[in-house]
Design a protein around this motif. Structure first.
Motif, short mmCIF file in Angstrom:
data_model
loop_
_atom_site.label_atom_id
_atom_site.label_comp_id
_atom_site.label_asym_id
_atom_site.label_seq_id
_atom_site.Cartn_x
_atom_site.Cartn_y
_atom_site.Cartn_z
N LEU A 1 0.82 -1.21 0.00
CA LEU A 1 0.00 0.00 0.00
C LEU A 1 0.85 1.26 0.00
N VAL A 2 2.16 1.11 0.20
CA VAL A 2 3.07 2.25 0.16
C VAL A 2 3.65 2.47 -1.24
N LEU A 3 3.17 1.73 -2.23
CA LEU A 3 3.63 1.92 -3.61
C LEU A 3 3.55 3.39 -3.99
N THR A 4 4.60 3.90 -4.62
CA THR A 4 4.61 5.31 -5.01
C THR A 4 4.06 5.47 -6.43
N ALA A 5 3.71 6.70 -6.75
CA ALA A 5 3.21 7.01 -8.10
C ALA A 5 4.29 6.70 -9.14
N ALA A 6 5.54 7.02 -8.82
CA ALA A 6 6.63 6.76 -9.76
C ALA A 6 6.81 5.27 -9.99
N GLU A 7 6.70 4.47 -8.92
CA GLU A 7 6.83 3.02 -9.06
C GLU A 7 5.68 2.46 -9.89
N ALA A 8 4.47 2.94 -9.64
CA ALA A 8 3.32 2.49 -10.43
C ALA A 8 3.50 2.82 -11.91
N THR A 9 3.99 4.01 -12.17
CA THR A 9 4.20 4.45 -13.56
C THR A 9 5.27 3.61 -14.24
N SER A 10 6.29 3.22 -13.52
CA SER A 10 7.35 2.40 -14.13
C SER A 10 6.79 1.06 -14.61
N PHE A 11 5.83 0.51 -13.88
CA PHE A 11 5.20 -0.74 -14.32
C PHE A 11 4.36 -0.51 -15.58
N VAL A 12 3.58 0.55 -15.58
CA VAL A 12 2.75 0.84 -16.75
C VAL A 12 3.63 1.01 -17.99
N ASP A 13 4.76 1.67 -17.82
CA ASP A 13 5.68 1.87 -18.95
C ASP A 13 6.26 0.55 -19.46
N ALA A 14 6.43 -0.43 -18.56
CA ALA A 14 7.04 -1.70 -18.95
C ALA A 14 6.04 -2.70 -19.51
N LEU A 15 4.76 -2.51 -19.23
CA LEU A 15 3.77 -3.51 -19.59
C LEU A 15 3.64 -3.73 -21.10
N PRO A 16 3.58 -2.69 -21.93
CA PRO A 16 3.39 -2.94 -23.37
C PRO A 16 4.42 -3.89 -23.98
N ALA A 17 5.68 -3.73 -23.64
CA ALA A 17 6.71 -4.60 -24.21
C ALA A 17 6.50 -6.04 -23.78
N ALA A 18 6.11 -6.24 -22.51
CA ALA A 18 5.87 -7.59 -22.02
C ALA A 18 4.67 -8.22 -22.73
N LEU A 19 3.63 -7.43 -22.94
CA LEU A 19 2.46 -7.95 -23.66
C LEU A 19 2.80 -8.25 -25.11
N ASP A 20 3.56 -7.37 -25.74
CA ASP A 20 3.97 -7.63 -27.13
C ASP A 20 4.74 -8.94 -27.23
N ALA A 21 5.65 -9.16 -26.31
CA ALA A 21 6.45 -10.39 -26.33
C ALA A 21 5.58 -11.62 -26.09
N ALA A 22 4.64 -11.51 -25.14
CA ALA A 22 3.76 -12.64 -24.85
C ALA A 22 2.85 -12.95 -26.04
N LEU A 23 2.31 -11.94 -26.65
CA LEU A 23 1.45 -12.15 -27.82
C LEU A 23 2.24 -12.70 -28.99
N ALA A 24 3.48 -12.26 -29.12
CA ALA A 24 4.34 -12.79 -30.18
C ALA A 24 4.64 -14.26 -29.92
N ASP A 25 4.88 -14.61 -28.65
CA ASP A 25 5.10 -16.02 -28.29
C ASP A 25 3.89 -16.85 -28.69
N ALA A 26 2.70 -16.36 -28.37
CA ALA A 26 1.47 -17.09 -28.67
C ALA A 26 1.28 -17.22 -30.17
N GLY A 27 1.60 -16.14 -30.90
CA GLY A 27 1.48 -16.20 -32.34
C GLY A 27 2.43 -17.17 -32.97
#
Length: 415
Positions: free
Chosen positions: A386-412
Motif C-alpha cells: 500500500l506504500v507503492l509510489t506514483a513513480a513506481e506504479a508508472t514504471s510498471f505501466v511503462d514496462a507492460l506494453p513490451a511484455a504484452l507484445d512479447a507474450a502475444l508474439a510467443d502465442a502467435g
C-alpha cells in the motif's frame, strides 16, 4: 551451513526441490531481501513487488514501524498461551471493532484472533454451524469464490481443481451465480444458515460485486434468519482505500454484516487472521472449549498488526486511493491491443487481457524486474504494498506494453 549470500538462485531452487513438498511448483526466484516495494533475489537482481506477498505486505518490506513494533514486543514478551491475555492482543481486538464498520461495531461485538485467512474462515464456519444448528445446514457461496484450503474453508471454495481431490467435503454448500440477486432470493429458505461472500473475488480474477448486491444480500439474509458473512481477507485492511471493501459506497455503503473475516494485510507480513462477530447474538455463539488456537493473537503479531492500523490511520488510506486511481487510469489509457479492461478497487486490480497470455506476460515482466500474478489465463492480478509510489506504479505501466507484445508474439509463434 551456507547463507543466502553464498548460494546462487539455481542452487537454492535445487535445494528447495529436494527439501520441500511440491505444493507450489518450482519457485520463480529465490528472494533474500526486501525494502519498501522492492525485493532482491539471491543473484542480486531487484524487482518491483506488485503482488506484495499476495496482498500481505501492506506496508511493504522492512517497514520501520513494523520492525520497531515487532522488535520491541519480542524483547518484552514473545508468546504466552491463551490462558493469559496481553495488552497487544486486547488493543488489536479493540481496534478491529473500531474499524470494521463505520462508526464502530455494534454493542456486544467480539473478535477471535487466528493465524491466517483460512483459519479465520474456518472459525466462521463454526459460527455458522452454531447459528444454524441441526435444522439449518445449508450454506450459500458464490461461483468463483475462494475462502481457503482447510476442509471447512475448502467446502466454500468453488474451483473444482481445489475441491475434487478432497471430496466429500463437510457441510452442504450451494454455489450461486456471481452477483445474481434473483438467484440469491430463490435460494434463501428456512434451511440456509448463512451466505458467505467476498466483496471482491481475488482468486477469480479481481471481480467486484455489482452495485446493490450486498445491500440486497443483507436484506434477504436478515429476512430469512441467515447470517451474512463477508470474507475481507484479501480486500480488507485498506486494500481498496477504505478500511473494508464493503465500506465503498457503490459496494456496500452502510451494510453491517454479521461476521467479517480478515488476514493478509492485517499483519503487515506476519501471520495473523481475525473473525469479527458483529452483535452479541453472534459473538456469543462460541463458548469456552468450542474453538481455540495456540499462536493466534500472540503479542508479536498483534504488535505488527497495530503498526499497520496506525499507518492506515495516518493517511495511508488516502494514498491507496490516489495511487490506485493513478495506476488504474494509466493502465486503461495505454490503448494497447492486448489490454481488454482494468478492474478492481484501490490497489487490488486486474489487467484483463485480450488473449490467454497472462502466464507468458508475467514471465516477461519478471525478467524486466516486475512481480505480478497471472491469476487467470487472461488476467494479471496486482496487489502491491500500500506504500507503492506514483513513480513506481508508472514504471510498471511503462514496462507492460513490451511484455504484452512479447507474450502475444510467443502465442502467435506457437500458433
Amino acid at each position: 551451513m551456507s547463507g543466502p549470500g553464498t548460494v546462487s538462485g539455481p542452487g537454492w531452487a535445487e535445494r528447495y526441490g529436494a527439501a520441500l513438498m511440491n505444493t507450489f511448483g518450482p519457485p520463480q526466484r529465490v528472494l533474500v531481501r526486501g525494502a519498501g516495494s522492492h525485493v532482491w533475489d539471491a543473484d542480486g537482481r531487484r524487482y518491483l513487488d506488485l503482488l506484495g506477498g499476495l496482498a500481505v505486505n501492506a506496508l511493504g518490506h522492512a517497514h520501520p514501524a513494523v520492525v520497531r513494533a515487532v522488535t520491541d514486543q519480542l524483547q518484552t514478551l514473545g508468546h504466552v498461551s491463551n490462558f493469559f491475555a496481553t495488552p497487544a492482543q486486547v488493543t488489536l481486538a479493540e481496534q478491529l471493532l473500531r474499524i470494521v464498520t463505520p462508526g464502530g461495531a455494534p454493542a456486544g461485538s467480539r473478535v477471535f484472533l487466528a493465524n491466517s485467512g483460512t483459519e479465520a474462515n474456518e472459525a466462521a464456519v463454526k459460527l455458522i454451524r452454531r447459528h444454524g444448528g441441526p435444522a439449518r445446514r445449508r450454506v450459500l457461496a458464490l461461483e468463483g469464490a475462494f475462502h481457503g484450503r482447510t476442509l471447512g474453508a475448502l467446502a466454500l471454495t468453488h474451483k473444482a481443481a481445489y475441491r475434487e481431490p478432497f471430496e466429500p467435503l463437510p457441510g452442504e454448500v450451494d454455489f450461486l451465480p456471481f452477483g445474481d440477486v434473483a438467484a440469491l432470493r430463490e435460494a434463501l429458505d428456512e434451511d440456509v444458515a448463512a451466505l458467505v461472500v467476498e466483496p471482491i473475488q481475488g482468486e477469480a480474477g479481481v471481480r467486484v460485486l455489482p452495485p446493490g448486491y450486498l445491500p440486497a444480500a443483507r436484506e434477504l439474509t436478515r429476512a430469512a434468519g441467515a447470517l451474512l458473512v463477508l470474507d475481507e481477507v484479501q480486500s480488507g485492511m485498506g486494500r481498496t482505500g477504505t478500511w473494508m471493501a464493503h465500506h465503498l459506497p457503490h459496494l456496500g455503503g452502510g451494510v453491517v454484516p454479521d461476521v467479517v473475516t480478515l488476514a493478509k494485510g492485517l499483519g503487515g507480513g506476519l501471520p495473523v487472521g481475525a473473525v469479527v462477530a458483529l452483535g452479541a447474538d453472534i459473538a456469543t455463539l462460541l463458548g469456552p472449549g468450542q474453538h481455540g488456537t495456540t499462536f493466534g493473537g500472540n503479542p508479536v503479531v498483534a504488535a505488527a498488526a497495530l503498526a499497520v492500523v496506525a499507518a492506515l490511520d495516518d493517511g495511508l488510506l488516502g494514498h491507496v486511493t490516489e495511487v490506485g486511481d493513478l495506476l488504474r487510469h494509466k493502465l486503461a489509457g495505454l490503448g494497447h491491443h492486448g489490454v481488454a479492461e482494468v478492474r478492481g478497487e484501490g490497489l487490488l486490480l486486474a489487467v484483463g487481457l485480450t488473449a490467454p497470455v497472462a502466464q507468458a506476460a508475467a514471465g516477461h515482466l519478471l525478467e524486466a524486474g516486475f512481480i505480478v500474478n497471472p491469476v487467470r489465463p487472461d488476467a494479471l492480478r496486482l496487489a502491491p504494498p500500500l506504500v507503492l509510489t506514483a513513480a513506481e506504479a508508472t514504471s510498471f505501466v511503462d514496462a507492460l506494453p513490451a511484455a504484452l507484445d512479447a507474450a502475444l508474439a510467443d502465442a502467435g509463434g506457437q500458433g
